[in-house]
Design a protein around this motif. Structure first.
Motif, mmCIF file in Angstrom:
data_model
loop_
_atom_site.group_PDB
_atom_site.id
_atom_site.type_symbol
_atom_site.label_atom_id
_atom_site.label_comp_id
_atom_site.label_asym_id
_atom_site.label_seq_id
_atom_site.Cartn_x
_atom_site.Cartn_y
_atom_site.Cartn_z
ATOM 1 N N TRP A 78 0.811 -1.217 0.000
ATOM 2 C CA TRP A 78 0.000 0.000 0.000
ATOM 3 C C TRP A 78 0.841 1.262 0.000
ATOM 4 O O TRP A 78 0.522 2.248 -0.662
ATOM 5 C CB TRP A 78 -0.987 0.001 1.173
ATOM 6 C CG TRP A 78 -0.340 0.229 2.508
ATOM 7 C CD1 TRP A 78 0.159 -0.704 3.350
ATOM 8 C CD2 TRP A 78 -0.092 1.502 3.113
ATOM 9 N NE1 TRP A 78 0.700 -0.119 4.443
ATOM 10 C CE2 TRP A 78 0.554 1.240 4.351
ATOM 11 C CE3 TRP A 78 -0.352 2.823 2.761
ATOM 12 C CZ2 TRP A 78 0.953 2.256 5.208
ATOM 13 C CZ3 TRP A 78 0.040 3.835 3.623
ATOM 14 C CH2 TRP A 78 0.674 3.556 4.831
ATOM 15 N N LEU A 122 3.680 5.773 -5.491
ATOM 16 C CA LEU A 122 3.694 5.728 -6.954
ATOM 17 C C LEU A 122 2.518 6.496 -7.532
ATOM 18 O O LEU A 122 2.657 7.268 -8.483
ATOM 19 C CB LEU A 122 3.633 4.273 -7.432
ATOM 20 C CG LEU A 122 4.962 3.524 -7.534
ATOM 21 C CD1 LEU A 122 4.709 2.044 -7.770
ATOM 22 C CD2 LEU A 122 5.803 4.100 -8.666
ATOM 23 N N LEU A 172 4.005 1.747 -1.047
ATOM 24 C CA LEU A 172 4.675 1.936 -2.335
ATOM 25 C C LEU A 172 3.656 2.352 -3.404
ATOM 26 O O LEU A 172 3.899 3.257 -4.210
ATOM 27 C CB LEU A 172 5.362 0.628 -2.752
ATOM 28 C CG LEU A 172 6.372 0.730 -3.877
ATOM 29 C CD1 LEU A 172 7.596 1.524 -3.432
ATOM 30 C CD2 LEU A 172 6.797 -0.654 -4.330
ATOM 31 N N GLY A 173 2.511 1.690 -3.368
ATOM 32 C CA GLY A 173 1.453 2.013 -4.321
ATOM 33 C C GLY A 173 0.991 3.456 -4.178
ATOM 34 O O GLY A 173 0.779 4.156 -5.167
ATOM 35 N N LYS A 174 0.879 3.882 -2.927
ATOM 36 C CA LYS A 174 0.419 5.252 -2.673
ATOM 37 C C LYS A 174 1.450 6.265 -3.189
ATOM 38 O O LYS A 174 1.093 7.268 -3.814
ATOM 39 C CB LYS A 174 0.188 5.441 -1.172
ATOM 40 C CG LYS A 174 -0.491 6.740 -0.792
ATOM 41 C CD LYS A 174 -0.816 6.750 0.684
ATOM 42 C CE LYS A 174 -1.718 7.906 1.053
ATOM 43 N NZ LYS A 174 -1.100 9.216 0.896
#
Lengths: 122, 186
Positions: A12, A18, A14-16
């Protein structure tokens, strides 16, 4: 595979991070821009309908025509009677009726006796 | 895949612009992010995403309504972005040295959000194109390895490897900002 470092679930944080750097802003303006192009494209397609249809038929049509021509030429050649080869000279005519075909590749002139022998004695 | 998406696709195939517009609305954000992950530049990304939507409209007859629309569209987006990148060749993001990955300013040098984004963006740009797409599709858009394999046209094992390596390198960049990051999100 569960313990493999390659078998992972979305992260989450890293996704956020990115998403934050990839976010491009207002989607509505983008959608409006795309749909304006869609209308232009649609109009162009409607105008060019006949050409589109003809275009799709052009290539198969050419291939079919070429195949028909090739078939017709092939049939013509296969069914045409072979033209008889006419002897051009008296000597060739004589050779055709004897076993003298070897002479055609001889480097010396034919023997006069051989020629005379071809005529029956009377 | 929601039933409605397949219905929208069917209607769009039949020439219903409104239905296609609905699909564009649903996937605009995703398409723009994926294209931007490839191209780096937001304007280029939008151009590529637009090319992809128009290409999807032209090729809707090839779409199978029994399959999810997202991966089908994302494949077109990935191709459109990669094509555009090849055409333009030189982008500042692509020229970034790999040494910048994991580097950048530390939290003690700059701690504001903007600097963090910039450093992270550079780290992302330093990744190979396929890794950028894979990690974006996986960690941002939530596609499975199998779907990403289909989108990128590569084996699942390669997708796993790409995501793993991309994460490892991005994590290095992220870690240097982790302290600041936690303050922001907690």
């Amino acid at each position: 595979m569960r313990n493999s470092p390659f078998d992972h679930r979305p992260l989450w944080d890293l996704g956020k991070a990115l998403r934050e750097v990839l976010e491009a802003g207002d989607d509505r303006a983008f959608v409006a821009r795309v749909m304006a192009e869609v209308r232009v494209l649609d109009l162009r397609l409607r105008r060019g309908d006949w050409w589109e249809v003809l275009g799709t038929w052009a290539r198969p049509g050419l291939v079919a025509a070429a195949a028909l021509v090739a078939l017709a030429v092939g049939l013509t050649l296969a069914t045409a009677p072979a033209a008889p080869v006419q002897p051009a000279t008296a000597e060739e005519a004589l050779r055709a009726e004897t076993e003298a075909s070897v002479l055609t590749v001889a480097s010396t002139p034919p023997d006069v006796g051989f020629i005379l022998a071809a005529f029956p004695e009377r | 895949m929601s039933v409605k998406e397949s219905v929208l696709a069917t209607r769009a195939k039949a020439g219903d612009q409104e239905a296609f517009g609905e699909l564009v609305e649903r996937y605009a954000g995703q398409a723009r992010r994926v294209a931007r992950a490839v191209l780096g530049d937001p304007d280029d990304g939008d151009d590529a995403a637009q090319d992809a939507f128009l290409s999807a409209l032209r090729h809707l007859h090839r779409y199978d309504e029994n399959r999810p629309f997202g991966p089908w569209l994302m494949r077109i987006v990935a191709n459109a972005a990669a094509d555009r990148r090849r055409r333009r060749k030189v982008r500042a993001a692509d020229e970034l040295s790999e040494s910048t990955v994991g580097g950048g300013p530390g939290p003690d040098v700059e701690t504001d959000r903007r600097a963090f984004r910039e450093a992270f963006r550079e780290a992302l740009a330093g990744l190979p194109e396929r890794q950028r797409m894979a990690v974006t599709l996986f960690d941002v858009e939530g596609y499975s390895h199998a779907e990403i394999a289909e989108i990128l046209g590569i084996p699942q094992g390669t997708v796993r490897s790409d995501v793993f390596h991309a994460r490892r390198r991005l994590r290095t960049a992220l870690t240097s900002w982790q302290h600041h990051w936690k303050e922001e999100v907690v």
